[in-house]
Write an enzyme that holds these catalytic residues in place. Structure first.
Site, PDB file in Angstrom:
ATOM      1  N   HIS A 132      10.621  26.943 -11.685  1.00  0.00           N
ATOM      2  CA  HIS A 132      10.717  25.499 -11.957  1.00  0.00           C
ATOM      3  C   HIS A 132      10.769  25.251 -13.456  1.00  0.00           C
ATOM      4  CE1 HIS A 132      10.492  23.800  -7.999  1.00  0.00           C
ATOM      5  NE2 HIS A 132       9.331  24.354  -7.710  1.00  0.00           N
ATOM      6  N   HIS A 141       8.374  31.658  -7.812  1.00  0.00           N
ATOM      7  CA  HIS A 141       8.916  30.345  -7.451  1.00  0.00           C
ATOM      8  C   HIS A 141       8.450  29.297  -8.467  1.00  0.00           C
ATOM      9  CE1 HIS A 141       9.949  26.978  -4.611  1.00  0.00           C
ATOM     10  NE2 HIS A 141       9.021  26.392  -5.347  1.00  0.00           N
ATOM     11  N   GLU A 142       7.156  29.268  -8.747  1.00  0.00           N
ATOM     12  CA  GLU A 142       6.624  28.239  -9.657  1.00  0.00           C
ATOM     13  C   GLU A 142       7.202  28.386 -11.064  1.00  0.00           C
ATOM     14  OE1 GLU A 142       5.388  25.799  -8.396  1.00  0.00           O
ATOM     15  OE2 GLU A 142       4.846  26.631  -6.445  1.00  0.00           O
TER      16      GLU A 142
HETATM   17 ZN   LIG Z   1       8.536  24.421  -5.804  1.00  0.00          ZN
END
Ligand SMILES: [Zn+2]
Ligand SMILES: *[C@@H]1O[C@H](CO)[C@@H](O)[C@H](O)[C@H]1NC(C)=O
Ligand SMILES: *[C@@H]1O[C@H](CO)[C@@H](O)[C@H](O)[C@H]1NC(C)=O
Ligand SMILES: *[C@@H]1O[C@H](CO)[C@@H](O)[C@H](O)[C@H]1NC(C)=O
Ligand SMILES: *[C@@H]1O[C@H](CO)[C@@H](O)[C@H](O)[C@H]1NC(C)=O
Ligand SMILES: [Ca+2]
Length: 599
Positions: free
Chosen positions: A404, A400-401
């Site tokens: 980004h 998820h990170e």
């Molecule tokens: Zn996030």
């Protein structure tokens, strides 16, 4: 087609039978590690490397050789092996040997029709005139291919160069026999293939009858990592040791060259994984190995747990670098690398991932500055359980990170300025969840997906609903946005991620599933198509995209890459969650454009 002639040779002795019988036992399971190795080479091609298990004896003071010593080392070696295995001397070929002081060593190979075997070999050691050691992997093949090749050498070279992504060097190819896992012997062209750019160097074994590439020797040393494979979500699924998981196309100098020098730490061209300060990296546990156990009965900071976490974070960020690269997040597309190998974009911006960062708790974050400046990811410890848990061992959070970084760089030309509104920022959260979902898919069955259950110790995970194709499980549609706090970016992201999960499910239902999608961007399967559209739509969409403009970018991406082959499928999937052509102002439209069948 290979036609085998049966070799009815009754003179091979028990030793060789034992060797082969044992090999069969091993193929059934228990000790495969001693005889087998799976290798994934360029283009995701998987090969099974096989070596019959050798028998081995040592003789202490040594045994007298029965044959008289007349012919020097080659003759001594052949006659000893012949007497031990009780086989015809025409089946044994001397390969090499030398003498140093009183010690002598010889290496011989099995022959058939004067053609040597690759992997049926024997070695003899002498001290003075006494034999002190004997090892043998000679076999009695159950079938043996004709010794005249029927597949042309030049074609074999072309084939090996293509499959191994390299060039044949100036080492003259040979014709040899290769014992296969099922005990048959194939005739093979043996061809060296090198790629100096990607540092690969193989010996290719191409079947001299069928033309298939059936095995390789890999001359380049491997690096082993004990990690949670990226297709697993979290620690309870178990750490595994992976050998050289890197993709040479995406990471041509591997994961341990920091742009200038080779390293033996968790720092390389794509990422540095550390704790406290950039020098707080993990070192190899032994040469070529980053093997650290995570012990979940002690704190994340105790024992080797911190090394296990840093190695896992290093592996996950590198893996995402590699598969996203294959789908278009390249140097020119503003990715994170120190050395860009002259392929455009700005370098010196590998990801810095801080594991067990002490600036926070129960969370994680990723700061994306413009192309040319390092992405900075902070992973925290979660203290919701008695024994705390480490976010770096919950793969979906790391993924998820990192996502980004991908969406912030690819939307808006590397400026990192274009996902700043609530809606665009919310979609950023959605893409991040979606990539975590995508990375963990293992089959065409699309199960409901929950993010972060391990670190939270909660099967419901971190979001409001599981991601699902069922409207009962997850009722979110475009109009849900009108009832969400406008700055609740994670809740906005849930609506977008769930929409994309439904797009994914429709594509996989239509086009099937490729288990090797991360290294097979050329595939036609639904999960491959999905990830192409995911990446392709990012640079196509405007700065500060909305659900509506991002959806239009997906439809356009399909037009560009697949001539619109999935246009109606995409409209139907988006419309199923309220994003039909007339959707506007957070009011759902469940229709599809004229010309598309209504679902
Ligand atoms: Zn996030
Ligand atoms: C060994 O094999 C060769 C070729 O098959 C044969 O001509 C020869 O007679 C054999 N020698 C012995 C001792 O069996
Ligand atoms: C042995 O394995 C090879 C390679 O997989 C295959 O081509 C061949 O048909 C097999 N032969 C037998 C007898 O099982
Ligand atoms: C770095 O390591 C690779 C093997 O992974 C090797 O081929 C290369 O020569 C090394 N480079 C330096 C500068 O040591
Ligand atoms: C985990 O740590 C505990 C406590 O130190 C220890 O007793 C146990 O043997 C460890 N387990 C493993 C598999 O290393
Ligand atoms: Ca860059």
């Amino acid at each position: 087609m290979v036609s085998f002639t049966r070799m009815l040779n009754s003179v091979l002795l028990a030793v060789t039978y034992a060797s082969l019988a044992q090999a069969f036992v091993e193929t059934l399971g228990s000790k495969r590690v001693a005889t087998h190795s799976k290798r994934t080479v360029a283009q995701g091609l998987q090969l099974e490397i096989y070596h019959p298990e050798p028998t081995y004896q040592t003789f202490g003071e040594g045994i007298e050789q029965q044959e008289s010593l007349v012919g020097g080392l080659p003759a001594d070696a052949v006659s000893f092996v012949q007497s031990q295995l009780q086989i015809n001397g025409s089946q044994i070929g001397y390969k090499s040997g030398y003498q140093i002081g009183d010690a002598k060593y010889a290496y011989v190979r099995q022959l058939h029709d004067n053609i040597p075997f690759v992997n049926a070999v024997a070695n003899v050691g002498w001290n003075g005139n006494k034999v002190v050691a004997f090892g043998s992997s000679f076999v009695q093949p159950s079938a043996i291919a004709p010794s005249q090749p029927t597949f042309d050498l030049n074609q074999a070279i072309t084939k090996a160069e293509g499959l191994l992504d390299g060039k044949h060097n100036d080492i003259t190819p040979t014709l040899e026999y290769l014992v296969r896992p099922n005990g048959t012997a194939s005739l093979v062209h043996v061809i060296q293939i090198q790629n100096e750019g990607s540092n690969t160097w193989y010996e290719a074994f191409v079947d001299a009858h069928s033309g298939d590439l059936i095995s390789i020797t890999d001359f380049v040393a491997k690096i082993a990592y004990k990690v949670l494979p990226i297709s697993k979500e979290s620690l309870p699924e178990g750490q595994e040791i992976l050998n050289d998981p890197f993709d040479r196309i995406a990471s041509p100098s591997g994961w341990h060259n920091d742009g200038k020098i080779n390293t033996t730490i968790t720092a390389g061209n794509n990422v540095v994984s550390f704790t406290g300060s950039l020098s707080g990296v993990s070192k190899q546990s032994s040469p070529g190995k980053f093997v650290y156990n995570h012990n979940d009965t002690i704190d994340p900071t105790a024992g080797s747990n911190i090394d296990a976490a840093r190695v896992n974070a290093f592996y996950i960020i590198n893996s995402i670098h590699d598969y996203a690269y294959r789908y278009g997040f390249t140097e020119a597309a503003y990715n994170f690398q120190n050395n860009n190998f002259g392929k455009h974009g700005k370098g010196n911006d590998r990801v810095q991932i801080s594991v067990q960062d002490d600036s926070g708790m129960d969370n994680a974050n990723f700061a994306t500055p413009p192309d040319g400046q390092n992405g900075v990811c902070r992973m925290y410890i979660f203290d919701l359980t008695t024994i705390r848990r480490d976010g770096a061992l919950q793969n979906d959070i790391v993924t998820h990170e990192m996502t980004h970084g991908i969406t912030n760089r690819m939307t808006g030309g590397g400026t990192a300025r274009c996902l700043q509104t609530d809606e665009a920022g919310g979609m950023g959260e959605g893409w991040s969840d979606t990539n975590a979902f995508w990375a963990e898919q293992k089959s065409a069955v699309v199960k409901d997906y929950v993010l972060g259950p391990y670190v939270l110790n909660d099967p419901a995970g971190v979001r409001t609903h599981p991601y699902s194709t069922s409207k009962t499980v997850n009722p979110d549609t475009y109009s849900t946005l009108s009832s969400i706090d406008s700055d609740d970016v994670h809740r906005i992201g849930e609506v977008w991620a769930n929409t994309l999960v439904n797009v994914y499910a429709a594509l996989v239902a239509k086009h099937g599933f490729n288990p090797n999608a991360k290294t097979s961007p050329g595939g036609t399967e639904g999960n491959v198509v999905f990830f192409h559209l995911f990446i392709d739509s990012l640079p196509l969409q405007p700065c500060e995209p909305t659900f509506l403009t991002a959806r239009s970018a997906w439809i356009q991406a399909d037009q560009n890459r697949y001539k619109g082959a999935n246009k109606c499928l995409l409209w139907a999937a988006f419309a199923s969650r309220g994003l039909g052509p007339k959707a506007a102002n957070y009011i759902d439209d469940f229709t599809v454009p004229a010309g598309c069948p209504h679902h």
